[in-house]
Write a protein that holds these residues in place. Structure first.
Motif, short mmCIF file in Angstrom:
data_model
loop_
_atom_site.label_atom_id
_atom_site.label_comp_id
_atom_site.label_asym_id
_atom_site.label_seq_id
_atom_site.Cartn_x
_atom_site.Cartn_y
_atom_site.Cartn_z
N ARG A 1 -1.57 2.56 -5.15
CA ARG A 1 -0.32 1.86 -4.84
C ARG A 1 -0.58 0.39 -4.55
O ARG A 1 0.17 -0.50 -4.98
CB ARG A 1 0.35 2.50 -3.61
CG ARG A 1 0.98 3.85 -3.85
CD ARG A 1 2.34 3.75 -4.50
NE ARG A 1 3.35 3.06 -3.72
CZ ARG A 1 4.64 3.37 -3.75
NH1 ARG A 1 5.06 4.39 -4.48
NH2 ARG A 1 5.51 2.68 -3.06
N LEU A 2 -1.65 0.12 -3.80
CA LEU A 2 -1.96 -1.25 -3.42
C LEU A 2 -2.50 -2.07 -4.58
O LEU A 2 -2.22 -3.27 -4.68
CB LEU A 2 -2.99 -1.25 -2.28
CG LEU A 2 -2.50 -0.78 -0.91
CD1 LEU A 2 -3.68 -0.52 0.01
CD2 LEU A 2 -1.56 -1.80 -0.30
N TYR A 3 -3.25 -1.42 -5.47
CA TYR A 3 -3.94 -2.13 -6.56
C TYR A 3 -3.74 -1.36 -7.87
O TYR A 3 -4.66 -0.72 -8.38
CB TYR A 3 -5.43 -2.29 -6.25
CG TYR A 3 -5.70 -2.94 -4.90
CD1 TYR A 3 -5.62 -4.32 -4.76
CD2 TYR A 3 -6.00 -2.17 -3.79
CE1 TYR A 3 -5.84 -4.92 -3.53
CE2 TYR A 3 -6.23 -2.77 -2.55
CZ TYR A 3 -6.14 -4.14 -2.44
OH TYR A 3 -6.36 -4.74 -1.21
N PRO A 4 -2.53 -1.40 -8.43
CA PRO A 4 -2.23 -0.59 -9.62
C PRO A 4 -3.16 -0.92 -10.79
O PRO A 4 -3.44 -2.09 -11.07
CB PRO A 4 -0.79 -0.98 -9.96
CG PRO A 4 -0.23 -1.55 -8.70
CD PRO A 4 -1.37 -2.19 -7.99
N GLY A 5 -3.64 0.13 -11.43
CA GLY A 5 -4.47 -0.04 -12.62
C GLY A 5 -5.89 -0.47 -12.35
O GLY A 5 -6.64 -0.76 -13.30
N ARG A 6 -6.32 -0.50 -11.08
CA ARG A 6 -7.64 -1.05 -10.78
C ARG A 6 -8.58 -0.03 -10.13
O ARG A 6 -9.63 -0.42 -9.63
CB ARG A 6 -7.50 -2.28 -9.87
CG ARG A 6 -6.82 -3.47 -10.54
CD ARG A 6 -6.81 -4.67 -9.61
NE ARG A 6 -8.17 -5.03 -9.21
CZ ARG A 6 -8.47 -5.77 -8.14
NH1 ARG A 6 -7.50 -6.20 -7.34
NH2 ARG A 6 -9.72 -6.06 -7.85
N LEU A 7 -8.24 1.26 -10.21
CA LEU A 7 -9.08 2.28 -9.60
C LEU A 7 -9.45 3.34 -10.62
O LEU A 7 -8.61 3.77 -11.41
CB LEU A 7 -8.34 2.95 -8.42
CG LEU A 7 -9.10 4.08 -7.71
CD1 LEU A 7 -10.30 3.54 -6.95
CD2 LEU A 7 -8.17 4.84 -6.77
N ALA A 8 -10.72 3.74 -10.62
CA ALA A 8 -11.19 4.93 -11.33
C ALA A 8 -11.78 5.86 -10.29
O ALA A 8 -12.73 5.50 -9.59
CB ALA A 8 -12.22 4.56 -12.38
N ALA A 9 -11.20 7.05 -10.15
CA ALA A 9 -11.54 7.94 -9.04
C ALA A 9 -12.50 9.02 -9.51
O ALA A 9 -12.10 9.97 -10.18
CB ALA A 9 -10.26 8.56 -8.48
N GLN B 1 1.31 4.29 -10.97
CA GLN B 1 0.33 4.38 -12.05
C GLN B 1 -0.86 5.19 -11.53
O GLN B 1 -1.78 4.64 -10.95
CB GLN B 1 -0.12 2.98 -12.49
CG GLN B 1 -1.04 2.97 -13.70
CD GLN B 1 -1.36 1.54 -14.13
OE1 GLN B 1 -0.70 0.58 -13.73
NE2 GLN B 1 -2.37 1.41 -14.97
N PRO B 2 -0.84 6.51 -11.72
CA PRO B 2 -1.94 7.33 -11.19
C PRO B 2 -3.28 6.89 -11.76
O PRO B 2 -3.39 6.63 -12.96
CB PRO B 2 -1.58 8.75 -11.64
CG PRO B 2 -0.11 8.72 -11.88
CD PRO B 2 0.19 7.34 -12.39
N PRO B 3 -4.30 6.82 -10.92
CA PRO B 3 -5.60 6.41 -11.43
C PRO B 3 -6.25 7.54 -12.22
O PRO B 3 -5.98 8.72 -11.96
CB PRO B 3 -6.41 6.15 -10.15
CG PRO B 3 -5.79 7.06 -9.14
CD PRO B 3 -4.33 7.09 -9.48
#
Length: 289
Positions: A77-85, A145-147
């Protein structure tokens, strides 16, 4: 990669330096007794402008899937599109050390990844599985945007699992172009059994050593080759690294891309990790096209 051996207080400067050098991703790790991956990822995301931050990996036995979804969802939510979990089995000896050993490792990982992905999509999730139990778990603020949830796995059955339930697969250090056709075949076998298979990202960790002197390269990599030879059960000469002079480094990155890898995560060995990364990026730009 921000190597686990580096002190956490150097993370912000490291992240900004590799972003300036042209990195697309920065991956943080979660190994027992070193730094926590969620805190590290949040720190990097806050300190940089465009880097995607990868978590490699959160161990499923150590983290409840509802909590993982809450943490990943907050960052997304805080950093859309910037996380790979990234989620994986966790090293068995470490899981035993903290009382988190489980009898059904494959079931736990499959159920955890499936639940986390569904929760991140905003669904209400209930699971009464072999390994996890959830009742009506739904995020109040799901990410728009779900990671991608990426499985960090090694064995054949786990690679099939990754293809079946995850958005991507993270391949361990030491594997190289000769290993990737077999790895990709196992992932595709899993994808053939998936209900609605979407895009699947292939990420690989690989050690980086940029030096002109080949004797220095061999000396720096000797402990790495010995460790991964034991872990992977292969001769040392079959442990793949991105190493050598600038042209050799660019060629070896290109070999991974040509073998189907989407994201090459470089793990510098020795002094000057950000300098080595910058040299590798420059080499790929000069020699790698």
């Amino acid at each position: 990669m921000f190597d686990r051996s580096l002190p956490p207080e150097s993370l912000v400067a490291f992240a900004r330096e590799v972003e300036a050098a042209g990195a697309d991703d920065l991956w943080v790790v979660e190994d027992l007794r070193w730094a926590g991956s969620i805190a590290s990822a949040a720190t990097v995301l806050a300190a940089t402008e465009r880097l995607r931050v990868g978590i490699g990996i959160a161990p499923a036995p150590l983290r409840n899937p509802a909590l993982l979804a809450m943490e990943f969802g907050t960052l997304a939510r805080l950093y859309p599109g910037r996380l790979a979990a990234g989620i994986g089995h966790g090293a068995p000896e470490w899981m035993a050390q903290v009382g988190a050993s489980v009898p059904h490792k494959l079931a736990l990982l499959e159920e955890t990844i499936g639940a986390v992905r569904a929760i991140l999509r905003g669904e209400e999730v209930s699971v009464d599985g072999r390994a996890i139990h959830l009742e009506k778990i739904q995020l109040v603020h799901p990410p728009r945007q779900p990671p991608p949830v990426i499985a960090g796995v090694i064995g054949p059955r786990s690679l099939e699992l990754a293809g079946r339930v995850a958005d991507g697969t993270l391949v361990v250090e030491g594997r190289g172009p000769n290993d990737l056709p077999g790895i990709r075949a196992l992932i595709e076998k899993g994808r053939a059994g998936a209900a609605n298979p979407g895009p699947h990202e292939l990420v690989i960790f690989t050690h980086l050593c940029v030096r002109e002197d080949q004797a220095e390269v061999r000396a720096a990599l000797a402990p790495v080759l010995a460790e991964y030879s034991r872990m992977l059960g292969v001769p040392e000469q079959e442990v793949f690294t991105v190493s050598g002079d600038a042209a050799q480094v660019a060629q070896r990155v290109r070999q991974l891309w040509d073998a189907g890898v989407h994201s090459v995560v470089l793990r510098p060995v020795g002094d000057g990790p950000t300098r080595q990364f910058a040299e590798a990026v420059a080499a790929v730009r000069q020699f790698g096209s």
